[in-house]
Every structure is written in structure tokens, then in C-alpha cells.
Scaffold this motif. Structure first.
Motif, short mmCIF file in Angstrom:
data_model
loop_
_atom_site.label_atom_id
_atom_site.label_comp_id
_atom_site.label_asym_id
_atom_site.label_seq_id
_atom_site.Cartn_x
_atom_site.Cartn_y
_atom_site.Cartn_z
N LEU A 22 40.28 27.42 13.28
CA LEU A 22 39.34 27.88 14.29
C LEU A 22 39.93 29.02 15.12
O LEU A 22 39.25 29.99 15.45
CB LEU A 22 38.94 26.72 15.21
N LEU A 98 30.38 26.36 7.01
CA LEU A 98 30.63 25.98 8.41
C LEU A 98 29.90 24.70 8.78
O LEU A 98 30.46 23.82 9.46
CB LEU A 98 30.20 27.12 9.33
N GLY A 102 31.82 21.24 9.89
CA GLY A 102 31.48 20.59 11.15
C GLY A 102 31.10 19.14 10.94
O GLY A 102 31.58 18.25 11.66
N SER A 105 34.16 16.95 9.68
CA SER A 105 35.26 16.78 10.64
C SER A 105 35.03 15.61 11.58
O SER A 105 35.95 15.16 12.27
CB SER A 105 35.45 18.07 11.45
N ILE A 119 35.18 17.42 19.36
CA ILE A 119 34.22 18.50 19.56
C ILE A 119 34.59 19.33 20.78
O ILE A 119 34.56 20.57 20.74
CB ILE A 119 32.79 17.93 19.70
N PHE A 122 37.60 21.42 19.94
CA PHE A 122 37.21 22.51 19.02
C PHE A 122 36.58 23.67 19.80
O PHE A 122 36.92 24.83 19.58
CB PHE A 122 36.22 22.01 17.97
N PHE A 397 28.38 25.95 12.75
CA PHE A 397 29.47 24.98 12.89
C PHE A 397 29.10 23.88 13.87
O PHE A 397 29.30 22.69 13.60
CB PHE A 397 30.74 25.70 13.35
N GLN A 398 28.51 24.26 15.01
CA GLN A 398 28.12 23.26 16.00
C GLN A 398 27.01 22.36 15.46
O GLN A 398 26.99 21.15 15.75
CB GLN A 398 27.66 23.92 17.29
N LEU A 401 28.73 19.72 13.54
CA LEU A 401 29.44 18.81 14.44
C LEU A 401 28.49 17.81 15.09
O LEU A 401 28.75 16.60 15.11
CB LEU A 401 30.16 19.60 15.54
#
Length: 415
Positions: A22, A98, A102, A105, A119, A122, A397-398, A401
């Protein structure tokens, strides 16, 4: 006991690699941020799958929609603009990479709080290294050229050695500045080091915005503060005591800022009036609806009716609407536009799910809401896929997550 320790160390090493990835991506190391995301991301996905991380049906639905969006967007883009076919890997593979990282992870074997803290770490990592990259560029620019020209707001890039748009640097300061809001509301949820870092970076970001003549960060900060505070009141059932305390703090800060400005203490007024932002504001006139960007939004949206397949045929005052969703509609038409709207609705739905859950602390909910609002606002006002692609990568990515965390919460409740 030995097996437990080995498993914990293994997970720690994966998260360390992820945070390093990241950091390198966010700082655009050696100008290879996109390649770091792509090739480093593939390695991370292999590691996660090797470690037994699983996927869900809901993951596959969003994955398929993101993949379909990337494929169709790339096909239309290559058809209209005759790009090299290899360019399509960015739109086709990076978003799903991505999103997948996310999601994977989030460790289902760990607690909800463990994953929530991941989170948070990150995003602090991403925000700080985005900030670091932008500030190093600005410092290098001022060292080489002495100032940022109001008529050509470009900033020197430390990796490419070329001048790039100042707005592209300003957008990298949004996330770290938005973290100032959850810190104000829930200071106890941050360590002293994190708090000092956030305050320092936010202040430097605001000063940098004045130097670069960018208005976006200040606007985004104001809107994010307003919406987040409303959510904060909802969390606390409109607690009068908390509301009054917060308003008193805001009033004191506002009064101090006014005194510093009016009496030019520490040269605040002098600095502002000599900044690029002040000169730009002085030259701007007219109502909000007369802003070229707003006009471009309206024309692009109306133009979708006349040019449903895109092709950049609608006449605009700008080269592109400066809005993620409308840019896609303008260039590639209604089909990719519909898909990105669906993806965005999933994103908003998942954020609302998190906000309403009882398994997470209120401080974390406000943290996620603040960075999400700031990110969405930034996506609304910049040419994301043609100049601010890093924001789209963070968005994907978010999304992964948040879906991973929501699935974790669901599995615990059903179990």
C-alpha cells in the motif's frame, strides 16, 4: 500454543507485506504505482488463497459487475479512441485485483475488531503516503521554480521529472485531511502519534492547497465535516450536551482563526493574500451554476440522451465533465455508466450496513463515513479515470474491504 503463535506470525507477515504494498503504491514509487498494484496485487492474491482465505457468493456478484464494467469500458474506449489494446489491462484487471485483495485481507478467523483495526491502519497508511508523495512534489517544485503559476497550475513530479496538474496533487491530500474530523470527534480512538501525524498533515495540506490554488480540498473538508457531524448526532441520539460541546469547540476555533487572520498574526493574512488560491478566487466570479465544471456536468448528463453510446460527442466547455460517473457516460455511454452506478450503490449500501451494525465501535463508523464521504466528493469533481486514477483504485480497494468486513459480521451473527 506453538501452532497458534506460528499462525499469528504468518498473518502478521501477510499484513506487513500488504501495508508495504500500500505504501509503495500510494507514494507511486519510481513512477510505477499502477504496476505495483497490478503485479504486486497478483502475488498478494496468490498468497491469500494459499493461506485458505475464502470467497462468498456476494463477493462473486460484485466481482462480476466490476469485471463486466472494466471489460465494456475498455472495449468502448479502445473503439472510440484507438488505444493500444494493452492499455485495457488498467481498466479490466486493476479494479478487480484491488477489490479482491480488499475482500481477502479481511480474516474470518479473527475478530470483527481485529479486521476493523486493519482497515483503519490500511487507510492511515494510504493517506499518509499519498500525502507524502504530494508534499515532496510540491517542495521539489518550489525549490526548482519558486512558485506555482496561477495561469498554469502545474507541479513538478519527483518520479517523472515532468510538470503535472496541481489538482492531481491536491486530490492526494483529501483523505489525510478528512481524518481530522474523526480525530476531533473521537480523539481517544487514536494513539498520540497518530493524532499528531493527522493534525500536522492536515494543516500542511491546507497550507499546500493555498499555495497550489486548489479549492477542492477546502470544499470537501467543509461538506464532509457537516455530513459527518449529522451522522455523529444520530449516533448519540441528538445528545444536547455533546452537540453543545462540539459547537463550542468549533466556535472557539473559528474565533481564533478570525483573530489570526484579521490581525495578521504569524503573517496568516499576508500568506493567504499572496497565495495562488486568493488570486484565483479574486479572478473568479458568477454563481455556482456558472462554474464551467457544473455546466459540463449538466451538458454531459443531458447529452447522454442524445448520445447514449458515448463517444465524447456532446459539446462541453471542458475537455471532460470532471466527474467519475459522467466522464464514463460521456466517453463510453449508458452501459458502462449504469454498471459504475450499480457498483457505487453497492458501496453506499455496504457503508450504511456498517454504520447501522452494533458490532463496531462508533468511532470506527465515523472514521469510515468521513473517508468515504471525502472520497465520493473527490470522485464527483475530478477527471478520475483520465488523471486521478489513484482515487478510483482506492474506491475499489475500500469496496472490497467493506464487503469483507460486512461478510465477517454476517457470518458471526448467523453462527
Amino acid at each position: 500454543m506453538i501452532q497458534t503463535k506460528v499462525r499469528d506470525n504468518s498473518i502478521f507477515s501477510i499484513n506487513t507485506i500488504l501495508i508495504l504494498w500500500l505504501a509503495l503504491w500510494s507514494v507511486n514509487f519510481m513512477g510505477q504505482g499502477t504496476n505495483i498494484v497490478m503485479f504486486g496485487g497478483i502475488i498478494l492474491i496468490i498468497i491469500f488463497l494459499f493461506k485458505g482465505r475464502s470467497i462468498s457468493f456476494s463477493f462473486l456478484i460484485i466481482f462480476y459487475i466490476i469485471f463486466l464494467f472494466g471489460a465494456l469500458y475498455s472495449i468502448f474506449l479502445n473503439y472510440y479512441f484507438d488505444y493500444d489494446i494493452l492499455r485495457g489491462y488498467r481498466e479490466l484487471f486493476i479494479p478487480i485485483t484491488l477489490f479482491t485483495i480488499g475482500f481477502l485481507s479481511m480474516d474470518k478467523k479473527k475478530s470483527v475488531m481485529y479486521n476493523a483495526k486493519l482497515i483503519k491502519n490500511f487507510f492511515i497508511t494510504i493517506s499518509f503516503f499519498l500525502f507524502l508523495y504530494a508534499i515532496l512534489n510540491l517542495i521539489s517544485h518550489l525549490n526548482l521554480f519558486g512558485e506555482v503559476l496561477i495561469y498554469e497550475r502545474k507541479i513538478y513530479d519527483i518520479w517523472s521529472k515532468e510538470l503535472v496538474e496541481a489538482t492531481a496533487q491536491g486530490s492526494r491530500l483529501t483523505l489525510i485531511t478528512s481524518m481530522l474530523i474523526p480525530w476531533i470527534l473521537y480523539r481517544q480512538s487514536f494513539s498520540k502519534v497518530s493524532g499528531i501525524c493527522i493534525i500536522s498533515c492536515a494543516l500542511i495540506s491546507i497550507i499546500s492547497t493555498l499555495i497550489m490554488g486548489n479549492r477542492s480540498l477546502l470544499m470537501i473538508l467543509g461538506i464532509t465535516l457537516s455530513i459527518t457531524f449529522i451522522l455523529y448526532l444520530k449516533q448519540n441520539n441528538n445528545d444536547i450536551k455533546r452537540t453543545v460541546q462540539f459547537l463550542i469547540i468549533l466556535f472557539i476555533v473559528a474565533v481564533l482563526c478570525i483573530i489570526l487572520f484579521v490581525y495578521d498574526i504569524f503573517g496568516v493574512k499576508t500568506f493567504y493574500e499572496s497565495s495562488s488560491l486568493y488570486m484565483r478566487m479574486e479572478k473568479s466570479s458568477g454563481s455556482w451554476f456558472e462554474d464551467p465544471r457544473v455546466k459540463a456536468w449538466i451538458m454531459a448528463f443531458v447529452g447522454l440522451y442524445f448520445n447514449p453510446m458515448g463517444g465524447s460527442k456532446t459539446q462541453l466547455e471542458l475537455s471532460i465533465p470532471h466527474n467519475l460517473w459522467l466522464d464514463i457516460a460521456y466517453t463510453t455511454g449508458v452501459i458502462p455508466f449504469t454498471l459504475i452506478v450499480i457498483i457505487t450503490l453497492f458501496y453506499i449500501f455496504l457503508i450504511i450496513r456498517l454504520f447501522r451494525t452494533d458490532e463496531l465501535p462508533e468511532s470506527f463508523k465515523i472514521f469510515v463515513c468521513a473517508i468515504s464521504i471525502a472520497l465520493l466528493l473527490n470522485l464527483m469533481i475530478e477527471p478520475i479515470l483520465s488523471g486521478h486514477y489513484v482515487l478510483f483504485m482506492i474506491f475499489m480497494f475500500q469496496l472490497g474491504l467493506i464487503q469483507g468486513l460486512v461478510n465477517k459480521i454476517k457470518s458471526e451473527n448467523s453462527g
